[in-house]
Design an enzyme around this catalytic site. Structure first.
Site, PDB file in Angstrom:
ATOM      1  N   GLN A  15      -6.701   2.452  10.294  1.00 38.49           N
ATOM      2  CA  GLN A  15      -7.448   2.093   9.094  1.00 38.49           C
ATOM      3  C   GLN A  15      -8.858   2.682   9.076  1.00 38.49           C
ATOM      4  O   GLN A  15      -9.517   2.657   8.041  1.00 38.49           O
ATOM      5  CB  GLN A  15      -7.480   0.569   8.958  1.00 38.49           C
ATOM      6  CG  GLN A  15      -6.072   0.013   8.769  1.00 38.49           C
ATOM      7  CD  GLN A  15      -6.040  -1.494   8.592  1.00 38.49           C
ATOM      8  OE1 GLN A  15      -5.769  -2.235   9.516  1.00 38.49           O
ATOM      9  NE2 GLN A  15      -6.345  -1.940   7.381  1.00 38.49           N
ATOM     10  N   HIS A 123      -0.583  -2.047  16.747  1.00 36.70           N
ATOM     11  CA  HIS A 123      -0.772  -2.576  15.388  1.00 36.70           C
ATOM     12  C   HIS A 123       0.143  -1.781  14.442  1.00 36.70           C
ATOM     13  O   HIS A 123      -0.301  -0.899  13.723  1.00 36.70           O
ATOM     14  CB  HIS A 123      -2.251  -2.423  14.997  1.00 36.70           C
ATOM     15  CG  HIS A 123      -2.635  -3.025  13.670  1.00 36.70           C
ATOM     16  ND1 HIS A 123      -3.709  -3.878  13.516  1.00 36.70           N
ATOM     17  CD2 HIS A 123      -2.126  -2.895  12.439  1.00 36.70           C
ATOM     18  CE1 HIS A 123      -3.824  -4.232  12.240  1.00 36.70           C
ATOM     19  NE2 HIS A 123      -2.874  -3.650  11.564  1.00 36.70           N
ATOM     20  N   GLU A 168       0.020  -9.081  14.771  1.00 36.26           N
ATOM     21  CA  GLU A 168       0.944  -9.509  13.715  1.00 36.26           C
ATOM     22  C   GLU A 168       2.344  -8.897  13.785  1.00 36.26           C
ATOM     23  O   GLU A 168       2.714  -8.085  12.929  1.00 36.26           O
ATOM     24  CB  GLU A 168       0.329  -9.214  12.347  1.00 36.26           C
ATOM     25  CG  GLU A 168      -0.990  -9.898  12.114  1.00 36.26           C
ATOM     26  CD  GLU A 168      -1.556  -9.671  10.715  1.00 36.26           C
ATOM     27  OE1 GLU A 168      -0.913  -8.990   9.907  1.00 36.26           O
ATOM     28  OE2 GLU A 168      -2.646 -10.192  10.439  1.00 36.26           O
TER      29      GLU A 168
HETATM   30  C1  BG6 Z   1      -4.169  -8.119   8.397  1.00 35.02           C
HETATM   31  C2  BG6 Z   1      -3.935  -6.763   9.020  1.00 35.02           C
HETATM   32  O1  BG6 Z   1      -2.998  -8.807   8.288  1.00 35.02           O
HETATM   33  O2  BG6 Z   1      -4.664  -8.087   7.111  1.00 35.02           O
HETATM   34  C3  BG6 Z   1      -4.953  -5.709   8.631  1.00 35.02           C
HETATM   35  O3  BG6 Z   1      -3.898  -6.893  10.418  1.00 35.02           O
HETATM   36  C4  BG6 Z   1      -5.256  -5.785   7.150  1.00 35.02           C
HETATM   37  O4  BG6 Z   1      -4.462  -4.462   9.015  1.00 35.02           O
HETATM   38  C5  BG6 Z   1      -5.713  -7.186   6.831  1.00 35.02           C
HETATM   39  O5  BG6 Z   1      -6.231  -4.848   6.728  1.00 35.02           O
HETATM   40  C6  BG6 Z   1      -6.050  -7.382   5.375  1.00 35.02           C
HETATM   41  O6  BG6 Z   1      -4.971  -6.970   4.600  1.00 35.02           O
HETATM   42  P1  BG6 Z   1      -5.186  -5.999   3.383  1.00 35.02           P
HETATM   43  O7  BG6 Z   1      -3.862  -5.581   2.940  1.00 35.02           O
HETATM   44  O8  BG6 Z   1      -5.950  -6.785   2.406  1.00 35.02           O
HETATM   45  O9  BG6 Z   1      -6.007  -4.852   3.928  1.00 35.02           O
END
Ligand code: BG6
Length: 496
Positions: A15, A123, A168
């Protein structure tokens, strides 16, 4: 491991890191997926609709700048979800010297500023070479993963004493193998069962390697290895017996299934029933089950973003009651709703800290009164206004404040809460919002060639929280504006 409470930030390689084809790296399933297939729902400004992770925040090249910024923030910990593919780009045997060196350099740089790296080893981003050979559906991956973790403990063990195996498993296994929203984009329940078991076996083999690394003196004896899970505690939609029961059924799947195998060394009944009901032809050997029992993990990383509203009823969509259509789960009489009277982010994630203390107590009750728990992700996804000199993300500050308050309350009320790590350090590529869903304390200009960094009001606020160790969470906007203005005065080229 030292006893003081750790204030930290978390982030993840694919990311922010970029440099996807540099330093001897090859593709992972996330590279392949984002190149081929990524849909960002329409919202906000068109120029930010970027979906390539090729450069992202360019952390690979800018990690020294970022460490300087983290030092300015006063951080004690940096949770970093590492990239297996960067270290093992070809197969399970070849260690890429540039890949491991990047992490050695990063961890050294963090230590230089007194920041503890807290690595998460996996991850969701299986190397493509491994995926081609069956990925997590193939039990051989357990040995491939073993080589990777052995290498990490050998070269990185001296920089830290807190480790996690996975981020997760629920998101990876369910979204990757049941709904198909994440790579490898499958909709196959048999694959899901195999993947989950192989993830659990990989965690167990990681623990075995962890113990060996301690014996060899590569890791300190006090080091701990955990599992990171995103359980959203359930809230019954009504006080009815049925809705309360629905919450317990929800927990069997969304909590027990993803924590019991790693912390108790066993599968909950709900999983075995799922296998039977779906006539899935997978069995677990006695040896495997014993192996899970022999290699239980030490503690819990908990990603708390929100609770989830659960009901046994099969409601029709009524716009006067719900903000989105109710969704059914695969469990009988367990459905999700989004009641209109609750508060939500722009992406319809509930903003509700009321289940944090209760949830933390439940985890302690279920997995051992003294089990260490660390909040590993908690953050507010928003579309920040970056058009002015100061980025004033007050809603994010309010969200973080309310959740830190409850984290500290859980600690006061007896939970062995060892730290709080927010999501996230800087703006990232978000799986559900691309580059338009901002989470960072530090803004990244994704349109600038240098991916310029700039602190937001939340940066100035969190800096204060770290300084006063969470004793004073309240703030005045004028004080934060004056702090941020001061920080920006010294924000020279070395911080951009
Ligand atoms: C978590 C993940 O579940 O949620 C991250 O580990 C993710 O990778 C974060 O960025 C927030 O989710 P999103 O889809 O809003 O970026």
């Amino acid at each position: 491991m030292k006893k003081e409470f750790i204030f930290s930030v978390s982030t993840n390689a694919f990311q922010i890191e970029g440099a996807r084809s540099l330093g001897g790296r090859t593709d992972s399933i996330w590279d392949e997926f984002t190149k081929r297939n990524f849909y960002i729902p329409a919202l906000g400004k068109a120029e930010r609709e970027i979906n390539s992770i090729e450069i992202a925040a360019d952390f690979y090249h800018k990690y020294k700048t970022d460490c300087r910024i983290m030092d300015k923030l006063g951080l004690k910990g940096f949770v970093y979800n590492m990239d297996w593919t960067r270290i093992f780009p070809k197969d399970e045997n070849y260690i890429n010297p540039e890949g491991i060196k990047f992490y050695i350099d990063l961890f050294e740089e963090l230590n230089k500023y007194g920041i503890k790296p807290i690595p998460i080893l996996f991850h969701w981003d299986t190397p493509l070479w491994a995926e081609i050979r069956g990925g997590f559906e193939n039990p051989e991956i357990i040995q491939w993963f073993k080589n990777y973790v052995e290498c990490c403990f050998k070269y990185l063990g001296k920089y830290t004493d807190i480790w996690f195996v996975n981020d997760e498993n629920s998101s990876f296994a369910q979204s990757g193998y049941i709904t198909g929203d994440f790579p490898p984009g499958k909709k196959d329940k048999t694959a899901f069962v195999k993947v989950l078991h192989n993830l659990n076996m990989s965690a167990a083999i990681t623990m075995e390697e962890f113990k060996k690394a301690k014996d060899k003196g590569l890791l300190s004896k006090e080091s701990i290895l955990g599992i990171d899970h995103d359980w959203s505690p359930p809230v019954p939609y009504t006080d009815s017996k049925e809705d309360i029961e629905a919450c317990e059924k929800y927990n069997e799947w969304w909590k027990d299934l993803y924590l019991d195998p790693n912390l108790k060394g066993e599968y909950p009944k709900v999983f075995l029933e799922f296998i039977k009901d779906n006539k899935i032809d997978v069995t677990f050997s006695k040896e495997d089950l014993q192996y899970l029992k022999n290699n239980k993990l030490d503690f819990i990383g908990w990603n708390y973003y929100r609770p989830i509203y659960v009901t046994a009823n099969d409601f029709e969509y009524d716009e006067t009651k719900f903000i989105s259509p109710p969704s059914k789960t695969h469990l009988k009489n367990v459905n999700f709703v989004q009641p209109i009277e609750k508060k939500y982010t722009k992406w319809k994630w509930p903003v509700d800290n009321t289940k944090l203390v209760e949830g933390a107590k439940r985890l302690s009750k279920d997995y051992g009164k003294n089990i260490p728990i660390m909040i590993i992700e908690n953050g507010f996804g928003d579309f920040d206004d970056k058009s002015k000199d100061l980025i004033l993300d007050w809603d994010r500050i309010e969200y973080l404040k309310d959740h830190i308050q409850e984290t500290l309350r859980a600690k006061e009320e007896g939970v062995n809460m060892i730290g709080y790590s927010l999501w996230t350090y800087c703006d990232i590529f978000s799986p559900s919002g691309g580059y338009r869903k901002d989470y960072g304390l530090v803004s990244v200009d994704f349109n600038s060639p240098i991916r310029e960094r700039k602190p937001k009001a939340s940066f100035a606020w969190y800096k204060k929280i770290i300084e006063n160790e969470g004793k004073e969470l309240e703030y005045s906007q004028s004080e934060i504006i004056s702090d941020l203005t001061g920080i920006l005065k010294d924000w020279d080229i070395f911080y951009k």
